[in-house]
Scaffold this motif. Structure first.
Motif, short mmCIF file in Angstrom:
data_model
loop_
_atom_site.label_atom_id
_atom_site.label_comp_id
_atom_site.label_asym_id
_atom_site.label_seq_id
_atom_site.Cartn_x
_atom_site.Cartn_y
_atom_site.Cartn_z
N LEU A 1 -4.13 8.10 21.25
CA LEU A 1 -4.55 6.98 20.41
C LEU A 1 -5.94 6.45 20.77
CD1 LEU A 1 -1.15 5.06 20.29
CD2 LEU A 1 -2.19 6.41 18.46
N GLY A 2 -6.57 7.03 21.79
CA GLY A 2 -7.90 6.59 22.19
C GLY A 2 -7.91 5.23 22.85
N GLY B 1 -11.97 8.85 22.15
CA GLY B 1 -11.41 7.69 21.47
C GLY B 1 -12.41 6.91 20.65
N ASN B 2 -13.70 6.95 21.03
CA ASN B 2 -14.72 6.20 20.29
C ASN B 2 -15.04 6.83 18.94
OD1 ASN B 2 -15.06 4.33 22.42
ND2 ASN B 2 -16.45 5.72 23.48
N ARG B 3 -14.62 8.07 18.75
CA ARG B 3 -14.95 8.77 17.51
C ARG B 3 -13.75 8.94 16.59
NH1 ARG B 3 -19.13 13.55 19.56
NH2 ARG B 3 -20.66 12.14 20.52
N LEU B 4 -12.64 8.33 16.91
CA LEU B 4 -11.50 8.41 16.01
C LEU B 4 -11.85 7.74 14.69
CD1 LEU B 4 -8.51 7.57 18.39
CD2 LEU B 4 -9.02 9.78 17.33
N PRO B 5 -11.41 8.29 13.57
CA PRO B 5 -11.76 7.73 12.26
C PRO B 5 -11.18 6.34 12.08
CG PRO B 5 -10.08 9.40 12.02
CD PRO B 5 -10.55 9.49 13.44
N LYS B 6 -11.89 5.51 11.32
CA LYS B 6 -11.41 4.17 11.04
C LYS B 6 -10.05 4.23 10.37
CE LYS B 6 -12.64 -0.12 8.65
NZ LYS B 6 -13.62 -0.79 7.76
N GLY B 7 -9.14 3.44 10.87
CA GLY B 7 -7.81 3.41 10.29
C GLY B 7 -6.82 4.34 10.96
N PHE B 8 -7.28 5.19 11.89
CA PHE B 8 -6.33 6.08 12.57
C PHE B 8 -5.28 5.25 13.30
CE2 PHE B 8 -5.06 8.55 16.37
CZ PHE B 8 -4.42 9.59 15.71
N ARG B 9 -5.75 4.23 14.04
CA ARG B 9 -4.82 3.29 14.67
C ARG B 9 -4.53 2.17 13.68
NH1 ARG B 9 -8.39 4.19 19.21
NH2 ARG B 9 -9.52 2.32 18.62
N VAL C 1 -7.50 -7.16 8.45
CA VAL C 1 -8.48 -6.18 8.94
C VAL C 1 -8.45 -4.89 8.12
CG1 VAL C 1 -9.12 -4.72 10.91
CG2 VAL C 1 -8.48 -7.11 11.28
N HIS C 2 -7.25 -4.39 7.86
CA HIS C 2 -7.13 -3.07 7.25
C HIS C 2 -7.01 -3.10 5.72
CE1 HIS C 2 -6.82 -0.78 11.00
NE2 HIS C 2 -6.08 -1.77 11.46
N ARG C 3 -6.52 -4.21 5.17
CA ARG C 3 -6.33 -4.28 3.72
C ARG C 3 -7.30 -5.24 3.04
NH1 ARG C 3 -3.54 0.19 3.56
NH2 ARG C 3 -1.28 0.06 3.81
N GLY C 4 -8.05 -6.01 3.84
CA GLY C 4 -9.01 -6.95 3.28
C GLY C 4 -8.39 -8.15 2.61
N MET C 5 -7.16 -8.51 2.98
CA MET C 5 -6.48 -9.66 2.38
C MET C 5 -7.03 -10.96 2.93
SD MET C 5 -2.44 -8.74 2.29
CE MET C 5 -1.77 -7.46 1.25
N ASP C 6 -6.87 -12.03 2.18
CA ASP C 6 -7.12 -13.35 2.73
C ASP C 6 -5.92 -13.75 3.57
OD1 ASP C 6 -5.23 -15.26 1.01
OD2 ASP C 6 -6.12 -13.79 -0.36
N MET C 7 -6.11 -14.72 4.46
CA MET C 7 -5.07 -15.06 5.42
C MET C 7 -3.80 -15.59 4.73
SD MET C 7 -3.93 -15.04 8.45
CE MET C 7 -5.37 -14.57 9.40
N ARG C 8 -3.95 -16.32 3.66
CA ARG C 8 -2.78 -16.85 2.97
C ARG C 8 -1.87 -15.71 2.47
NH1 ARG C 8 -1.72 -21.76 0.32
NH2 ARG C 8 -0.19 -21.61 -1.38
N SER C 9 -2.48 -14.72 1.82
CA SER C 9 -1.71 -13.58 1.33
C SER C 9 -1.16 -12.75 2.48
CB SER C 9 -2.57 -12.70 0.43
OG SER C 9 -3.04 -13.42 -0.70
N GLY D 1 0.79 -1.22 0.00
CA GLY D 1 0.00 0.00 0.00
C GLY D 1 0.82 1.26 0.00
N GLY D 2 2.15 1.16 0.10
CA GLY D 2 2.99 2.36 0.12
C GLY D 2 2.77 3.17 1.38
N ASN D 3 3.34 4.36 1.43
CA ASN D 3 3.22 5.21 2.61
C ASN D 3 2.14 6.26 2.39
OD1 ASN D 3 3.71 6.32 5.04
ND2 ASN D 3 5.73 7.13 4.56
N GLN D 4 0.93 5.78 2.11
CA GLN D 4 -0.17 6.69 1.83
C GLN D 4 -1.11 6.76 3.02
OE1 GLN D 4 -0.35 8.50 -0.94
NE2 GLN D 4 1.62 7.63 -1.49
N PRO D 5 -1.50 7.95 3.44
CA PRO D 5 -2.51 8.05 4.49
C PRO D 5 -3.87 7.67 3.97
CG PRO D 5 -1.96 10.21 3.62
CD PRO D 5 -1.06 9.22 2.92
N LEU D 6 -4.83 7.48 4.88
CA LEU D 6 -6.22 7.36 4.47
C LEU D 6 -6.54 8.59 3.64
CD1 LEU D 6 -8.09 6.46 7.74
CD2 LEU D 6 -7.45 4.92 5.92
N THR D 7 -7.44 8.53 2.73
CA THR D 7 -7.74 9.69 1.93
C THR D 7 -7.81 10.92 2.82
OG1 THR D 7 -9.97 9.00 2.20
CG2 THR D 7 -8.98 8.57 0.08
#
Length: 349
Positions: A74-75, A100-108, A139-147, A5-11
């Motif tokens: 970090l909440g 902490g409950n309102r931090l955007p998805k992917g912040f951590r 969790v964050h990239r949606g990969m299958d476990m093998r990959s 994914g490179g060093n890219q932040p969430l949009t």
């Protein structure tokens, strides 16, 4: 190694939906952060900025509030135990707040990585290290476990664990303390975060392994172009790796600035005391001077006086009667001390 994914932040066209530039300075901005547990004020009025790509050390004795502050950002604090308040928390220009409950998805995970203080307790003893790292990609990239396991092997290799591909099926107890610390670092940087917070990453490691871990963190900072906040009580760590230093005492920041300025010409008496307590291997005849007394207990930290005055050689009557505010100096340095000009003058040859 090509990171997933490179060093890219969430949009980061602003995490809260506001229009704005994708990258702004500072990377992290904390304003007036306070933490209370019941009637105890554990952290009070902490404000600072972290610039992109820099290594900043947060220094202070155990119990000064360093880890609590990082976990609040970090909440991660239990809100049934701790009350966290503050004026503002921003990351890359986006206002996040301290809920902490309102931090955007992917912040951590995606934007920030966290290396916990004790690798033995931070790693799940019932799971292989490979699966623990792979979960980041699932969790964050949606990969299958093998990959994801292939990526986990790459990450172990990235943090210089020998024979990485053959070790993803090992459990934490099969790794040494230094290797477990590398596993935690691999998990923290797996998604190429913009900020890495490392909480006492060299605690309980021998001197040689400490140096290796610090060198690894510095190399990763450069390769991934990320900022690092390293929490420590050891000024030896500061000398080795930090661009800037923040000194914390009794829940407050008392000094901050560039490493050379702090280590060679610190303005706060507490900073001077920490540096004087470090043995000088090049001058074994130089006495090691311990700071007298003990840090104040939380219930007594916020009386209307300087919290350091019972231990301070430069205290004046004013220090016993009121608490100093943070003073902004040239070059971005900060200090919380009425008597700092006298401290600097006394230290000159």
């Amino acid at each position: 190694m090509a990171m997933q994914g490179g060093n890219q932040p969430l949009t980061v066209t602003n995490l809260n939906g506001e229009a704005g530039p994708a990258v702004v300075a500072p990377l992290l901005s904390v304003c007036d952060l306070s933490i209370r547990a019941g009637s105890l004020e554990l952290v009070r009025g902490v404000s600072f900025d972290l610039q992109p790509g820099t290594m900043t050390a947060l220094v202070g004795e155990s119990g000064s509030g360093k880890s609590l502050m990082a976990q609040a950002i970090l909440g991660l604090l239990d809100r049934e135990v701790y009350a966290v308040t503050g004026s503002d928390l921003r990351f890359q220009g986006s206002r996040l707040g301290f809920d902490g409950n309102r931090l955007p998805k992917g912040f951590r995970g995606q934007l920030t990585g966290y290396v916990m203080q004790d690798p033995s307790s931070a790693l799940d003893p019932t799971m292989t290290v490979g699966r623990q790292i792979a979960e980041m990609f699932v969790v964050h990239r949606g990969m299958d476990m093998r990959s994801a396991l292939k990526e986990a092997a790459r990450m172990l290799d990235f943090v210089r664990i020998p024979n990485a591909a053959s070790r993803i099926g090992d459990y934490p107890h099969q790794f040494s303390g230094g290797m477990k610390q590398r596993v935690l670092i691999a998990m923290a940087v797996a998604l190429s975060p913009r900020l890495l917070i490392a909480d006492e990453p060299t605690t309980a490691l021998d001197v040689t392994v400490q140096a290796e871990i610090l060198a690894l963190i510095e190399d990763l900072r450069v390769q991934l172009d990320m900022a690092v906040l390293i929490i420590t009580h050891d000024f030896g760590v500061v000398y080795q790796c930090a661009d800037r230093v923040m000194v914390m005492y009794a829940g407050k920041l008392v000094e901050g600035g560039e490493t050379l300025q702090i280590t060679e010409n610190g303005r706060h008496p507490y900073t001077r005391g920490l540096i004087a307590s470090i043995p000088d291997l090049d001058d074994l005849d130089r006495p090691v001077v311990a700071i007298p007394g003990q840090p104040p207990r939380p219930e007594s930290s916020w009386i209307d006086s300087c919290a350091f005055h019972p231990r301070c050689a430069w205290k004046a009557e004013r220090c016993l009667a009121e608490a100093p505010d943070m003073e902004q100096l040239d070059g971005g340095d900060i200090v919380r001390c009425f008597e700092w000009p006298r401290v600097v003058a006394d230290a000159r040859p």
